[in-house]
Design an enzyme around this catalytic site. Structure first.
Site, PDB file in Angstrom:
ATOM      1  N   GLN A  74      46.278  50.479  48.412  1.00 12.69           N
ATOM      2  CA  GLN A  74      46.535  49.182  47.771  1.00 12.69           C
ATOM      3  C   GLN A  74      45.489  48.296  48.116  1.00 12.69           C
ATOM      4  O   GLN A  74      45.561  47.414  48.785  1.00 12.69           O
ATOM      5  CB  GLN A  74      47.883  48.666  48.337  1.00 12.69           C
ATOM      6  N   PHE A  75      44.393  48.256  47.207  1.00  9.75           N
ATOM      7  CA  PHE A  75      43.224  47.362  47.374  1.00  9.75           C
ATOM      8  C   PHE A  75      43.841  45.978  47.019  1.00  9.75           C
ATOM      9  O   PHE A  75      43.059  44.996  47.823  1.00  9.75           O
ATOM     10  CB  PHE A  75      41.972  47.645  46.311  1.00  9.75           C
ATOM     11  N   THR A  76      44.768  45.695  46.618  1.00  7.69           N
ATOM     12  CA  THR A  76      45.107  44.625  46.090  1.00  7.69           C
ATOM     13  C   THR A  76      45.419  43.500  47.406  1.00  7.69           C
ATOM     14  O   THR A  76      45.796  42.395  47.143  1.00  7.69           O
ATOM     15  CB  THR A  76      46.267  44.454  44.831  1.00  7.69           C
TER      16      THR A  76
END
Length: 145
Positions: A74-76
């Site tokens: 989940q890079f966000t």
């Protein structure tokens, strides 16, 4: 690294209409974001912390009851929202750096004895979960509170 860890009664990941990962019984859902300064040592330390956290019902850890863990990249989680209305991603590690570290985190959990399911790195995933409690915590390895 940043991890959002939820105690869940169920969780799954679907890609292109196919369920590619799920928890066979209650456990933990981990949304994992890799930052620019993260490395293998951080991934392994976070895996140990996750495996030992006493956040399941009855104040037990996943290691105490062999609870499964679903890991989803989940890079966000490294979004910067300080300026303007559009999030910035400059603090998230690029895929070539983060993918091996997400895998290292999951592999470290497995080495500790965890049953681990994984999302698909870089895919458009639909993540479904039923939070238990609800009980969700955030761990930021830069601020190990």
């Amino acid at each position: 690294m940043r991890a959002v860890i939820s105690r869940v009664s169920s969780a799954s990941v679907t890609v292109d209409g196919d369920v590619i990962a799920h928890l066979p019984r209650p456990g933990l859902l981990v949304l994992l974001g890799v930052g620019l300064s993260d490395d293998l040592a951080v991934a392994q330390a976070l895996a140990r912390k996750t495996w030992g956290l006493r956040i399941l019902d009855g104040e037990v850890s996943a290691s105490d009851v062999d609870a499964p863990i679903l890991v989803v990249s989940q890079f966000t989680l490294h979004a910067s929202t300080r300026k303007g209305r559009r999030p910035g991603w400059s603090k998230a590690a690029p895929g070539a750096v983060s993918e091996p570290l997400v895998e290292a985190y999951a592999a470290a959990l497995e080495e500790l004895g965890a049953t681990v399911s994984r999302g698909r790195f870089g895919a458009d995933m639909q993540v479904a979960s039923v939070n238990d409690g609800p009980f969700t915590i955030l761990i930021d390895t830069e601020n190990w509170d």
